[in-house]
Design a protein around this motif. Structure first.
Motif, short mmCIF file in Angstrom:
data_model
loop_
_atom_site.label_atom_id
_atom_site.label_comp_id
_atom_site.label_asym_id
_atom_site.label_seq_id
_atom_site.Cartn_x
_atom_site.Cartn_y
_atom_site.Cartn_z
N VAL A 29 0.83 -1.20 0.00
CA VAL A 29 0.00 0.00 0.00
C VAL A 29 0.87 1.25 0.00
N VAL A 30 1.91 1.26 0.81
CA VAL A 30 2.81 2.42 0.87
C VAL A 30 3.45 2.64 -0.50
N ASP A 31 3.87 1.58 -1.16
CA ASP A 31 4.46 1.71 -2.50
C ASP A 31 3.45 2.29 -3.48
N GLN A 32 2.21 1.78 -3.43
CA GLN A 32 1.16 2.28 -4.33
C GLN A 32 0.87 3.75 -4.08
N ILE A 40 0.40 9.74 2.36
CA ILE A 40 0.76 8.55 3.13
C ILE A 40 0.51 8.88 4.59
N THR A 41 -0.67 8.49 5.05
CA THR A 41 -1.07 8.71 6.43
C THR A 41 -1.40 7.37 7.07
N VAL A 42 -1.40 7.35 8.38
CA VAL A 42 -1.74 6.13 9.11
C VAL A 42 -3.14 5.68 8.72
N ALA A 43 -4.07 6.62 8.67
CA ALA A 43 -5.46 6.27 8.35
C ALA A 43 -5.58 5.68 6.94
#
Length: 83
Positions: A29-32, A40-43
């Motif tokens: 998900v972070v890569d996407q 890029i947030t925790v939520a």
């Protein structure tokens, strides 16, 4: 090994596999998000990776993945804003 300790060992192994699978999803998900330029947030990561925000805060490796990605994204945005 007693039946009880065997079940405990199995439960611990299952938990470990679940955490690993979650970390793989978080990294994906972070890569996407980084590729798409999304925030890029925790939520956002929790929602898309199907993990709780609590998991992201309590698991040090997960917290580090999100924090480092957020810093990289902010740095890239700051650089692109300057050009």
């Amino acid at each position: 090994m007693t039946p009880s300790s065997h079940r405990t060992a199995q439960a611990l192994q299952a938990r470990s596999w679940k955490i690993e699978a979650s970390l793989v999803r978080i990294k994906s998900v972070v890569d996407q998000l980084a590729k798409s330029g999304g925030p890029i947030t925790v939520a956002a990561v929790a929602r898309q990776a199907d993990v709780s925000r609590t998991f992201l805060y309590e698991q040090s490796e997960a917290r580090d993945i999100v924090a480092k990605a957020a810093l990289r994204a902010r740095g890239l945005r700051a650089q692109s804003d300057q050009t």
